[in-house]
Motif scaffolding. Structure first.
Motif, short mmCIF file in Angstrom:
data_model
loop_
_atom_site.label_atom_id
_atom_site.label_comp_id
_atom_site.label_asym_id
_atom_site.label_seq_id
_atom_site.Cartn_x
_atom_site.Cartn_y
_atom_site.Cartn_z
N MET A 1 0.86 -1.19 0.00
CA MET A 1 0.00 0.00 0.00
C MET A 1 0.90 1.24 0.00
SD MET A 1 -3.17 1.33 1.46
CE MET A 1 -3.42 2.99 1.97
N THR A 2 0.79 2.01 -1.05
CA THR A 2 1.61 3.22 -1.11
C THR A 2 0.83 4.40 -0.52
OG1 THR A 2 0.84 3.76 -3.31
CG2 THR A 2 2.85 2.48 -3.18
N THR A 3 1.57 5.29 0.08
CA THR A 3 0.94 6.47 0.65
C THR A 3 0.72 7.49 -0.46
OG1 THR A 3 3.03 7.56 1.10
CG2 THR A 3 2.14 6.13 2.85
N LEU A 4 -0.09 8.48 -0.16
CA LEU A 4 -0.38 9.54 -1.13
C LEU A 4 0.90 10.32 -1.45
CD1 LEU A 4 -2.42 11.04 -2.83
CD2 LEU A 4 -3.08 12.34 -0.82
N LYS A 5 1.72 10.55 -0.42
CA LYS A 5 2.97 11.28 -0.63
C LYS A 5 3.89 10.49 -1.58
CE LYS A 5 6.90 13.35 1.72
NZ LYS A 5 7.61 13.53 2.98
N ALA A 6 3.95 9.17 -1.39
CA ALA A 6 4.78 8.33 -2.27
C ALA A 6 4.25 8.39 -3.70
CB ALA A 6 4.79 6.90 -1.75
N LYS A 7 2.94 8.40 -3.86
CA LYS A 7 2.35 8.49 -5.20
C LYS A 7 2.73 9.82 -5.86
CE LYS A 7 -1.77 8.11 -7.99
NZ LYS A 7 -0.94 8.28 -9.16
N GLN A 9 5.42 11.52 -5.28
CA GLN A 9 6.84 11.44 -5.65
C GLN A 9 7.03 10.59 -6.91
OE1 GLN A 9 8.03 10.24 -1.70
NE2 GLN A 9 8.97 12.23 -1.30
N GLU A 10 6.27 9.49 -7.03
CA GLU A 10 6.35 8.65 -8.24
C GLU A 10 5.89 9.45 -9.46
OE1 GLU A 10 3.93 5.21 -7.48
OE2 GLU A 10 5.14 4.64 -5.75
N ASP A 11 4.79 10.20 -9.29
CA ASP A 11 4.27 11.01 -10.40
C ASP A 11 5.25 12.11 -10.79
OD1 ASP A 11 2.08 9.37 -10.31
OD2 ASP A 11 0.70 10.87 -9.50
N LEU A 12 5.96 12.66 -9.79
CA LEU A 12 6.97 13.68 -10.07
C LEU A 12 8.09 13.08 -10.93
CD1 LEU A 12 8.37 16.43 -9.75
CD2 LEU A 12 9.29 15.62 -7.57
N THR A 13 8.55 11.89 -10.56
CA THR A 13 9.60 11.23 -11.34
C THR A 13 9.14 11.00 -12.77
OG1 THR A 13 10.36 10.14 -9.33
CG2 THR A 13 11.12 9.21 -11.40
N ALA A 14 7.90 10.54 -12.92
CA ALA A 14 7.36 10.29 -14.26
C ALA A 14 7.24 11.59 -15.06
CB ALA A 14 5.99 9.62 -14.15
N ALA A 15 6.81 12.67 -14.40
CA ALA A 15 6.66 13.96 -15.08
C ALA A 15 8.02 14.50 -15.52
CB ALA A 15 5.96 14.96 -14.16
N ILE A 16 9.05 14.31 -14.68
CA ILE A 16 10.40 14.77 -15.04
C ILE A 16 10.91 13.97 -16.23
CG2 ILE A 16 12.81 14.84 -14.27
CD1 ILE A 16 11.70 15.46 -11.42
N ARG A 17 10.71 12.65 -16.20
CA ARG A 17 11.15 11.81 -17.33
C ARG A 17 10.44 12.20 -18.63
NH1 ARG A 17 11.33 6.62 -13.83
NH2 ARG A 17 13.50 6.65 -13.20
N ALA A 18 9.15 12.58 -18.50
CA ALA A 18 8.37 12.95 -19.68
C ALA A 18 8.63 14.41 -20.08
CB ALA A 18 6.89 12.74 -19.40
N HIS A 23 3.50 19.82 -14.83
CA HIS A 23 3.22 18.84 -13.77
C HIS A 23 4.40 18.69 -12.82
CE1 HIS A 23 -0.18 16.82 -16.29
NE2 HIS A 23 -0.53 17.98 -15.78
N SER A 24 5.63 18.69 -13.36
CA SER A 24 6.78 18.50 -12.46
C SER A 24 6.93 19.68 -11.52
CB SER A 24 8.06 18.23 -13.25
OG SER A 24 8.38 19.31 -14.08
N SER A 25 6.75 20.91 -12.01
CA SER A 25 6.90 22.07 -11.10
C SER A 25 5.76 22.11 -10.09
CB SER A 25 6.98 23.38 -11.89
OG SER A 25 5.74 23.71 -12.46
N THR A 26 4.55 21.75 -10.51
CA THR A 26 3.41 21.73 -9.58
C THR A 26 3.64 20.70 -8.48
OG1 THR A 26 1.92 22.36 -11.38
CG2 THR A 26 0.91 21.45 -9.41
N LEU A 27 4.10 19.50 -8.87
CA LEU A 27 4.35 18.45 -7.88
C LEU A 27 5.50 18.82 -6.95
CD1 LEU A 27 3.79 15.31 -10.12
CD2 LEU A 27 2.45 15.97 -8.13
N THR A 35 6.45 18.77 2.91
CA THR A 35 7.65 18.71 3.75
C THR A 35 7.64 19.82 4.79
OG1 THR A 35 8.89 17.73 1.93
CG2 THR A 35 10.17 18.66 3.74
N ASN A 36 7.25 21.03 4.37
CA ASN A 36 7.16 22.15 5.32
C ASN A 36 6.17 21.84 6.43
OD1 ASN A 36 9.03 23.62 3.88
ND2 ASN A 36 7.50 24.85 2.82
N ALA A 37 5.04 21.23 6.08
CA ALA A 37 4.04 20.87 7.09
C ALA A 37 4.59 19.80 8.03
CB ALA A 37 2.76 20.39 6.41
N GLU A 38 5.42 18.89 7.48
CA GLU A 38 5.98 17.82 8.32
C GLU A 38 6.98 18.35 9.34
OE1 GLU A 38 5.62 13.87 5.49
OE2 GLU A 38 7.42 15.08 5.32
#
Length: 153
Positions: A1-7, A9-18, A23-27, A35-38
Motif C-alpha cells: 500500500m503506497t501512501t499519497l505522498k509516495a504516489k 513522488q512517483e508522479d513527479l519522477t514520471a513527469a520529469i522523465r516525460a 506537472h513536475s513544477s506543480t508536484l 515537507t514544510n508541514a511535516e
C-alpha cells in the motif's frame, strides 16, 4: 500500500522523465509544502494521507485564488497556468460534492441543530459543527458556509 505522498513522488519522477514542466513544477511545489508541514511544530513527523490531502487542498485553493488575481490583473497567461496547476492538483483530491448534495447535507444538519435548540444566527456555528466532519475534503469551507447561511435564511 503506497501512501499519497509516495504516489506524488512517483508522479513527479514520471513527469520529469516525460519532460512535463507544468506537472513536475506543480508536484515539486506541493511536495515542498508537504515537507514544510511535516517539519512545522516542535518535532518533525510524517503526515498521514488525510493530512497530505489537506495540504493538496490548500495548494489547489492557492492556485485558484492566484488565477483569479492574475485574470483581474490582466495577465491571462499566468492565470491560465495557475488554473492548469489547480486542475492538475484536483486530480489527487476526492470528487467534490455537487451543490445539490451539499445542500441536502446542510438541510439535514439544520434540522438536527433546530432539534437541539439552535435558532437564528447562533445556529450557524452549531450547523457548521455538524456539517464539517461529514463533508471534510469534499467541499470548500466557503461553499459550506454559503450553503448554511442560505439554509438558515
Amino acid at each position: 500500500m503506497t501512501t499519497l505522498k509516495a504516489k506524488l513522488q512517483e508522479d513527479l519522477t514520471a513527469a520529469i522523465r516525460a519532460r512535463d514542466e507544468l506537472h513536475s513544477s506543480t508536484l515539486r511545489l506541493t511536495l515542498s509544502a508537504i515537507t514544510n508541514a511535516e517539519v512545522a511544530g516542535k518535532e518533525a513527523r510524517v503526515l498521514s494521507d488525510d493530512e497530505v490531502l489537506k495540504v493538496i487542498t490548500k495548494e489547489a485553493k492557492k492556485r485558484r485564488e492566484a488565477a483569479e488575481a492574475f485574470a483581474k490583473g490582466g495577465r491571462p497567461e499566468q492565470a491560465a497556468r495557475e488554473t492548469a496547476e489547480g486542475e492538475f492538483l484536483d486530480t489527487y483530491l476526492p470528487k467534490q460534492l455537487g451543490d445539490d448534495e451539499l445542500d441536502a447535507i446542510v438541510a439535514q444538519a439544520v434540522a438536527e441543530a433546530r432539534a437541539a435548540g439552535a435558532e437564528g444566527p447562533r445556529a450557524i456555528g452549531a450547523v457548521m459543527k455538524i456539517v464539517g466532519p461529514k463533508v471534510a475534503g469534499l467541499a470548500e469551507g466557503g461553499r459550506i458556509a454559503a450553503s448554511v447561511k442560505k439554509a438558515l435564511t
